[in-house]
Design a protein around this motif. Structure first.
Motif, short mmCIF file in Angstrom:
data_model
loop_
_atom_site.label_atom_id
_atom_site.label_comp_id
_atom_site.label_asym_id
_atom_site.label_seq_id
_atom_site.Cartn_x
_atom_site.Cartn_y
_atom_site.Cartn_z
N PRO A 51 0.83 -1.21 0.00
CA PRO A 51 0.00 0.00 0.00
C PRO A 51 0.86 1.26 0.00
O PRO A 51 2.08 1.18 0.19
CB PRO A 51 -0.79 -0.13 1.30
N ILE A 100 3.87 0.47 6.20
CA ILE A 100 3.12 -0.73 6.58
C ILE A 100 3.30 -1.01 8.07
O ILE A 100 4.41 -1.00 8.61
CB ILE A 100 3.52 -1.95 5.73
N ASP A 136 -1.36 -4.77 5.98
CA ASP A 136 -0.32 -4.02 5.28
C ASP A 136 0.84 -4.94 4.86
O ASP A 136 1.30 -4.91 3.71
CB ASP A 136 0.25 -2.92 6.17
N ARG A 165 2.14 -5.96 1.03
CA ARG A 165 3.50 -5.68 0.55
C ARG A 165 4.21 -6.97 0.11
O ARG A 165 4.89 -6.99 -0.93
CB ARG A 165 4.28 -4.96 1.65
#
Length: 524
Positions: free
Chosen positions: A185, A189, A194, A198
């Motif tokens: 994102p 993170i 998150d 990733r």
């Protein structure tokens, strides 16, 4: 349904909507290996979404690429609780042989992966070849180094020493000319979702995906898989007031890491572990960020560098690694080491002079350290480990290191100031980053200009350092046989070019019982 072989074009992988994150294998044993994939049940069940129905996934391991000889198979239920990742610890395989694997779900079949089991513990393999990598920042450049490693046909394992991904928000940490592509994102993170997103993004890189599909990985993590300069109870880049507790953030990062990486752990989710390759070599992978004391800073922190209360390994891991080295029934003892262990001080003075300066102005026992993030900030642990090796006459120890985005070769003396007279505990090979900023990137000077003078100065002052290169990105290939090891450094031309070329940089090796020596040609 026909299944594309490893090395299938990126377009073919993109059209496989169920298995859009590829396949991977890792941690090979004589009788088994971990195989991995991720299924996407629908566009509503993307990584990090926490949604999507359970999916039954069939997995197969075969002795041939056509899957005419199935060696092991089964089913696994992929659930939202594990982010629909599939991670199978396959057993019952033959030692020291090549296998192919694939997954089937929702009417689609994954790309085919290729892997290899470790030799039997009693076997005497002629040689072992390791690809050695670290520090791959998505935004800083393209992963051409992975592509060139995948093109080799001689690798048994890829050893990843950490910083497999970076936690930074979009645009914060690019390369020499900024960011060549954006992180997802977009923000820093912190949460489980998150970290999952990733990890998923990195697995879509075609060069990384292809390397995973061709060679088993053995991985450990450094700090950026959680947060910059992480230590046992926090990180220099973690703010509890805005980001919650460190324990929660670390737990989220570890959960995502174990879901998305083909790694095997102990029952306590311990990442430090050991793998055997017959009687030739044993590979001990360290986890330093989880257990280390808080990092000191230059100046006032120098007085505490030598404190026996400070640790980089933690007691249990130190006991584990020293006991393993002393008892290892192999020729070469190889240690996957996230941060540099060779002393890097300015200057390494005569011990009597240093002792006087330690007493009067607080200079550490082995000189002024350049980087307290390394073992130089935890000298009591380093001396314990190196003394264990020397005092127990453990020979042929090789440390493989990443983290610092530059290349180094070093002997490991007990007392750097008296090298070459000091006893040595082994050698260290440090590989450059895949893309993360080098010294040349930070200074933005033309490659092989201002860095050359710094390299010359560092090696001349620290005589145990036999080689350093501060500019280039790339990877290492470590050759091991019964008589010698040799590290070859390979440097890519331009990380901003997805089609970058590669060149050989340097070769250093050591013969059994010996110290580092330059080599004229790479091992091919």
């Amino acid at each position: 349904m026909a299944s594309p072989l490893f090395g299938a074009p990126a377009l073919a992988r993109a059209e496989n909507v169920v298995f859009r994150h590829g396949v991977a294998s890792g941690d090979p044993l004589p009788g088994g290996v971990i195989v991995w994939t991720r299924v996407t049940p629908s566009d509503d069940a993307l990584p990090g979404s926490g949604s999507g129905d359970p999916v039954s996934v069939r997995w197969e391991v075969a002795g041939d690429a056509d899957f005419g000889s199935i060696a092991a198979s089964g089913t696994h239920t992929a659930t939202a609780g594990a982010d629909h990742t599939v991670k199978v610890d396959v057993s019952g395989l033959d030692a020291g042989r090549e296998y192919f694997y694939r997954f089937t779900a929702l009417g689609q079949t994954s790309p085919v992966g290729r892997t290899r089991t470790a030799p039997a513990e009693s076997a005497t393999p002629d040689r072992l070849r390791l690809g050695v990598v670290s520090c791959a920042n998505w935004e800083a450049g393209y992963f051409g180094a992975y592509r060139h490693l995948a093109a080799r046909e001689d690798l048994d394992v890829v050893v990843h020493l950490g910083d497999y991904l970076y936690e930074y928000p979009r645009g914060e940490y690019g390369g020499r000319a900024g960011s060549v592509r954006w992180h997802e994102p977009a923000h820093l993170i912190v949460s489980l979702a998150d970290y999952r997103i990733r990890h998923a993004q990195y697995k879509t890189d075609p060069d990384l995906s292809n390397l995973h599909a061709r060679v088993p990985f053995v991985c450990t993590w450094d700090d950026h898989e959680t947060a910059d300069n992480a230590w046992s109870n926090g990180s220099e880049d973690h703010d509890p007031a805005t980001q919650g507790s460190w324990a929660d953030r670390r737990a989220a990062a570890l959960q995502a890491y174990l879901e998305w990486m083909p790694v095997r752990t102990g029952g306590d989710k311990r990442l430090y572990r050991r793998l055997r390759f017959g009687t030739l070599a044993e590979l001990s992978m360290l986890d330093l960020r989880t257990y280390r004391s808080e990092q000191l800073h230059a100046g006032p922190g120098w007085r505490d560098v030598d404190s026996p209360d400070r640790t980089i390994t933690g007691k249990d891991q130190m006991d584990w690694v020293t006991a393993g080295l002393v008892s290892a029934p192999v020729t070469w003892k190889v240690i996957g080491n996230p941060v540099m262990i060779a002393p890097l001080t300015v200057p390494p003075l005569d011990p009597a002079v240093t002792a006087a300066l330690t007493e009067t102005i607080g200079i550490p026992d082995q000189g002024i350290p350049v980087n307290l993030d390394q073992w130089d900030g935890y000298t009591a642990d380093r001396q314990k480990l190196l003394h264990t090796i020397v005092d127990n006459q453990v020979s042929d120890v090789v440390f493989l290191t990443g983290d610092i985005h530059t290349s180094w070769a070093a002997d490991l003396p007990l007392v750097a100031a008296t090298y070459p007279g000091s006893p040595t505990a082994g050698v260290e090979f440090v590989v450059p980053s895949i893309t993360s900023q080098s010294v040349g990137d930070i200074t933005k000077t033309p490659p092989r200009t201002t860095s050359v003078a710094a390299e010359t100065a560092l090696v001349s002052v620290n005589r145990h350092l036999r080689y350093t290169e501060l500019d280039s990105h790339g990877y290492g290939v470590l050759h091991i046989d019964a008589d010698q090891t040799q590290m070859d450094w390979f440097y890519v031309t331009d990380i901003a070019d997805p089609n970058t070329g590669v060149r050989h940089g340097a070769s250093f090796g050591t013969r059994r019982g010996g110290r580092l020596e330059p080599r004229a040609t790479p091992v091919v």
